[in-house]
Write a protein that holds these residues in place. Structure first.
Motif, PDB file in Angstrom:
ATOM      1  N   GLN A  49       0.796  -1.238   0.000  1.00 11.72           N
ATOM      2  CA  GLN A  49       0.000   0.000   0.000  1.00 11.72           C
ATOM      3  C   GLN A  49       0.822   1.278   0.000  1.00 11.72           C
ATOM      4  O   GLN A  49       0.308   2.338   0.352  1.00 11.72           O
ATOM      5  CB  GLN A  49      -0.942   0.084   1.215  1.00 11.72           C
ATOM      6  N   GLY A  52       1.326   2.722  -4.880  1.00 15.05           N
ATOM      7  CA  GLY A  52       0.223   3.236  -5.693  1.00 15.05           C
ATOM      8  C   GLY A  52       0.099   2.638  -7.077  1.00 15.05           C
ATOM      9  O   GLY A  52      -0.817   2.996  -7.818  1.00 15.05           O
ATOM     10  N   ALA A  61     -13.028   6.611  -5.017  1.00 17.83           N
ATOM     11  CA  ALA A  61     -11.911   6.939  -4.134  1.00 17.83           C
ATOM     12  C   ALA A  61     -10.742   5.974  -4.367  1.00 17.83           C
ATOM     13  O   ALA A  61     -10.947   4.757  -4.450  1.00 17.83           O
ATOM     14  CB  ALA A  61     -12.350   6.862  -2.671  1.00 17.83           C
ATOM     15  N   PRO A  62      -9.514   6.500  -4.468  1.00 19.72           N
ATOM     16  CA  PRO A  62      -8.362   5.619  -4.681  1.00 19.72           C
ATOM     17  C   PRO A  62      -8.142   4.669  -3.500  1.00 19.72           C
ATOM     18  O   PRO A  62      -8.193   5.093  -2.340  1.00 19.72           O
ATOM     19  CB  PRO A  62      -7.174   6.598  -4.788  1.00 19.72           C
ATOM     20  N   VAL A  63      -7.919   3.391  -3.817  1.00 18.81           N
ATOM     21  CA  VAL A  63      -7.539   2.406  -2.801  1.00 18.81           C
ATOM     22  C   VAL A  63      -6.431   1.536  -3.379  1.00 18.81           C
ATOM     23  O   VAL A  63      -6.221   1.492  -4.593  1.00 18.81           O
ATOM     24  CB  VAL A  63      -8.730   1.510  -2.368  1.00 18.81           C
ATOM     25  N   SER A  64      -5.713   0.846  -2.503  1.00 18.06           N
ATOM     26  CA  SER A  64      -4.656  -0.074  -2.930  1.00 18.06           C
ATOM     27  C   SER A  64      -5.257  -1.457  -3.105  1.00 18.06           C
ATOM     28  O   SER A  64      -5.557  -2.145  -2.125  1.00 18.06           O
ATOM     29  CB  SER A  64      -3.534  -0.129  -1.872  1.00 18.06           C
ATOM     30  N   CYS A  66      -3.884  -4.091  -3.933  1.00 16.94           N
ATOM     31  CA  CYS A  66      -3.012  -5.183  -3.484  1.00 16.94           C
ATOM     32  C   CYS A  66      -3.424  -5.701  -2.122  1.00 16.94           C
ATOM     33  O   CYS A  66      -3.099  -6.828  -1.753  1.00 16.94           O
ATOM     34  CB  CYS A  66      -1.554  -4.728  -3.431  1.00 16.94           C
ATOM     35  N   THR A  67      -4.111  -4.877  -1.342  1.00 21.80           N
ATOM     36  CA  THR A  67      -4.399  -5.223   0.043  1.00 21.80           C
ATOM     37  C   THR A  67      -5.895  -5.206   0.354  1.00 21.80           C
ATOM     38  O   THR A  67      -6.356  -5.988   1.181  1.00 21.80           O
ATOM     39  CB  THR A  67      -3.626  -4.270   0.994  1.00 21.80           C
ATOM     40  N   VAL A  68      -6.647  -4.335  -0.288  1.00 21.84           N
ATOM     41  CA  VAL A  68      -8.100  -4.329  -0.065  1.00 21.84           C
ATOM     42  C   VAL A  68      -8.673  -5.663  -0.544  1.00 21.84           C
ATOM     43  O   VAL A  68      -8.442  -6.069  -1.677  1.00 21.84           O
ATOM     44  CB  VAL A  68      -8.762  -3.167  -0.839  1.00 21.84           C
ATOM     45  N   PRO A  69      -9.407  -6.361   0.324  1.00 16.32           N
ATOM     46  CA  PRO A  69      -9.977  -7.645  -0.103  1.00 16.32           C
ATOM     47  C   PRO A  69     -11.021  -7.456  -1.204  1.00 16.32           C
ATOM     48  O   PRO A  69     -11.737  -6.454  -1.239  1.00 16.32           O
ATOM     49  CB  PRO A  69     -10.639  -8.171   1.178  1.00 16.32           C
TER      50      PRO A  69
ATOM     51  N   LYS B  40      -0.412 -10.944   5.447  1.00 14.35           N
ATOM     52  CA  LYS B  40       0.228 -11.283   4.167  1.00 14.35           C
ATOM     53  C   LYS B  40       1.665 -11.733   4.374  1.00 14.35           C
ATOM     54  O   LYS B  40       2.156 -12.625   3.705  1.00 14.35           O
ATOM     55  CB  LYS B  40       0.222 -10.057   3.227  1.00 14.35           C
ATOM     56  N   ASN B 101      -0.923   7.476   3.360  1.00 16.94           N
ATOM     57  CA  ASN B 101      -1.222   8.096   2.065  1.00 16.94           C
ATOM     58  C   ASN B 101      -2.727   8.047   1.833  1.00 16.94           C
ATOM     59  O   ASN B 101      -3.472   7.438   2.607  1.00 16.94           O
ATOM     60  CB  ASN B 101      -0.444   7.407   0.936  1.00 16.94           C
ATOM     61  N   ARG B 103      -4.685   6.479  -0.155  1.00 20.57           N
ATOM     62  CA  ARG B 103      -5.368   5.183  -0.300  1.00 20.57           C
ATOM     63  C   ARG B 103      -5.555   4.496   1.044  1.00 20.57           C
ATOM     64  O   ARG B 103      -6.594   3.877   1.303  1.00 20.57           O
ATOM     65  CB  ARG B 103      -4.582   4.286  -1.270  1.00 20.57           C
ATOM     66  N   VAL B 104      -4.539   4.622   1.900  1.00 19.80           N
ATOM     67  CA  VAL B 104      -4.656   4.055   3.249  1.00 19.80           C
ATOM     68  C   VAL B 104      -5.718   4.819   4.040  1.00 19.80           C
ATOM     69  O   VAL B 104      -6.532   4.222   4.753  1.00 19.80           O
ATOM     70  CB  VAL B 104      -3.286   4.093   3.961  1.00 19.80           C
ATOM     71  N   ASN B 106      -8.302   6.265   2.905  1.00 16.12           N
ATOM     72  CA  ASN B 106      -9.636   5.963   2.394  1.00 16.12           C
ATOM     73  C   ASN B 106     -10.178   4.635   2.926  1.00 16.12           C
ATOM     74  O   ASN B 106     -11.368   4.352   2.791  1.00 16.12           O
ATOM     75  CB  ASN B 106      -9.621   5.902   0.862  1.00 16.12           C
ATOM     76  N   VAL B 107      -9.315   3.809   3.480  1.00 10.28           N
ATOM     77  CA  VAL B 107      -9.705   2.467   3.921  1.00 10.28           C
ATOM     78  C   VAL B 107      -9.489   2.278   5.422  1.00 10.28           C
ATOM     79  O   VAL B 107     -10.341   1.740   6.126  1.00 10.28           O
ATOM     80  CB  VAL B 107      -8.918   1.398   3.117  1.00 10.28           C
TER      81      VAL B 107
END
Lengths: 160, 292
Positions: A49, A52, A61-64, A66-69, B40, B101, B103-104, B106-107
């Protein structure tokens, strides 16, 4: 209370099309996109994460990925670079990246474009400061950031 | 990642019962931005994750008297942009904007950040000077604890095995408080965080709250440094003032800095001295314009 699930049947919108899929809870979104749907524009790089490269937009909304299930896509809207590229509204950003040579190897570019789209959707006329602040979570290891910032700025101007 | 099952309770009580039933084989999942990385890499393994986002209303952000109550599944971005937070807790909004950042943010969630108890955290340090409180629920009811009583060590908290954090309650600073937060580091996570909130009355520091985080396993208040500031005239607190030097020296002594991948003890103590003075000067320069 339902028992804990080992697989989940999910439905969501992927690049403007309705999608149904069965996923395991531990499957990251990027695996569903690349391996099940062949959407290889989404790149795996750092896998933690930070970089990018795997950015997708989840409800804008931008998310990663690679990690978001993958199950987090349930009932939501996912946009990858393929869906972005198919949208006529994306041409100012794409042309601005080309005009400014805002990439070299291109590996970070899908994430850069989606982050930039998300920024311009929220703020159509961002200052240079705002562009740098918004894009700082997307890492490029070859071209540097000046041309990327200039490309986003030019796309904003062109869309006005 | 090793396969796990997903449990989706619809109430806090169901989540607490599921935790109790799992006997350590389950973990709470909100944003997953820290938990899933550890899973992970194989550092953590659970048979079941309990998704607190399936509990409706747990992402709410609402006012309760002088406090803003932030639900456990509210993301960093939701906190940052919430109108109530921006209006009454502008420094929290500013600090949330600086977490990780976009993206982090946002989650990942504020509550999850606190519960994961990663030592290099901005909110854990900042919330000490807000004197935030936490609502904790278990099978037999709920209790309220000070935010400083949550984290007990690196990745360790005082929560029972069947308890979950349900809300973070953050009281707004009183009028006239000048507050600032500083972070420093070259890594993805902060190497140092310092929070300062000074209540100024008639040109004198009537009350001081200082917190230091990231340089040691658990963020802490700096009571000896706070004592030095109380009663000081603010027009004497200029760059290089002896009182500021004394505050900074005591802060580095009380830091209990530890060596880690961010640097050695001497380096961190030096950072504490430099950034304590800078943070206080930044807070004082705000001239009563709210907390940010």
């Amino acid at each position: 209370m339902p028992d804990a699930q080992e697989t989940l049947a999910i439905a969501f919108e992927l690049n403007s099309a309705p999608i149904e899929a069965t996923v395991e809870p531990q499957t990251p979104l990027i695996d569903l996109l690349r391996e099940r749907f062949g959407l290889t524009g989404t790149k795996r790089s750092c896998d933690v994460q930070v970089c990018g490269a795997c950015t997708v937009l989840l409800d804008g909304a931008p998310v990663s990925s690679c990690t978001v299930p993958a199950f987090e896509a349930r009932g939501r809207v996912v946009l990858t670079v393929e869906g972005f590229a198919a949208d006529e509204g994306s041409s100012p950003l794409i042309e601005a990246f080309v005009n400014n040579a805002a990439f070299q190897c291109g590996f970070c570019t899908p994430g850069m474009l989606l982050a930039a789209k998300s920024l311009l959707d929220a703020d159509p006329s961002p200052s240079e400061e705002a562009i740098k602040d918004y894009m700082r979570g997307n890492v490029c290891r070859c071209t540097g950031y000046k041309k990327i910032v200039e490309a986003v700025h030019e796309a904003a101007e062109a869309s006005r | 990642m090793r396969p796990f099952r997903l449990h989706e309770p619809t109430t806090v009580q169901e989540a607490a019962s599921a935790l109790a039933d799992a006997g350590g084989g389950a973990a709470l999942y909100a944003g997953g931005t820290e938990l899933l990385l550890a899973m992970k890499s194989g550092l953590l393994a659970y048979d079941t994750l309990i998704n607190v986002k399936s509990i409706s209303g747990l992402d709410a952000i609402a006012a309760d008297g002088n406090s803003i109550v932030i639900g456990a599944s509210a993301t960093h971005s939701a906190v940052e942009h919430d109108p109530l937070v921006r209006d009454r807790l502008p420094l929290l909004s500013e600090v949330e904007h600086g977490v990780a950042n976009l993206r982090v943010r946002n989650v990942g969630t504020l509550a999850g950040n606190l519960c994961f108890a990663e030592p290099h955290s901005d909110p854990a340090t900042l919330l000490l000077v807000y004197e935030a409180e936490l609502d904790v629920a278990g099978p037999s009811g709920s209790r309220r604890i000070a935010v400083g009583d949550l984290q007990t060590g690196s990745y360790e908290t005082s929560l029972g095995p069947d308890e979950l954090l349900t809300a973070v309650r953050v009281p707004a600073f009183q009028a006239g408080v000048r507050a600032a937060y500083s972070k420093f580091g070259y890594h993805h996570r902060p190497t140092l965080g310092i929070a300062a909130a000074l209540a100024v009355e008639d040109g004198v520091v009537a009350d001081a709250r200082l917190a230091l985080g990231c340089v040691s396993p658990v963020a802490r208040r700096l009571s000896r440094s706070e004592d030095v500031l109380r009663g000081e005239r603010i027009d004497a607190l200029t760059e290089g003032a002896s009182a500021l030097r004394e505050v900074s020296r005591l802060a580095s002594e009380d830091a209990d800095a530890v060596e880690d991948m961010h640097g050695g003890v001497d380096y961190k103590e030096h950072l504490v001295r430099v950034f304590m003075e800078r943070t206080l000067l930044r807070a004082l320069a705000k001239n009563g314009g709210g907390d940010a």
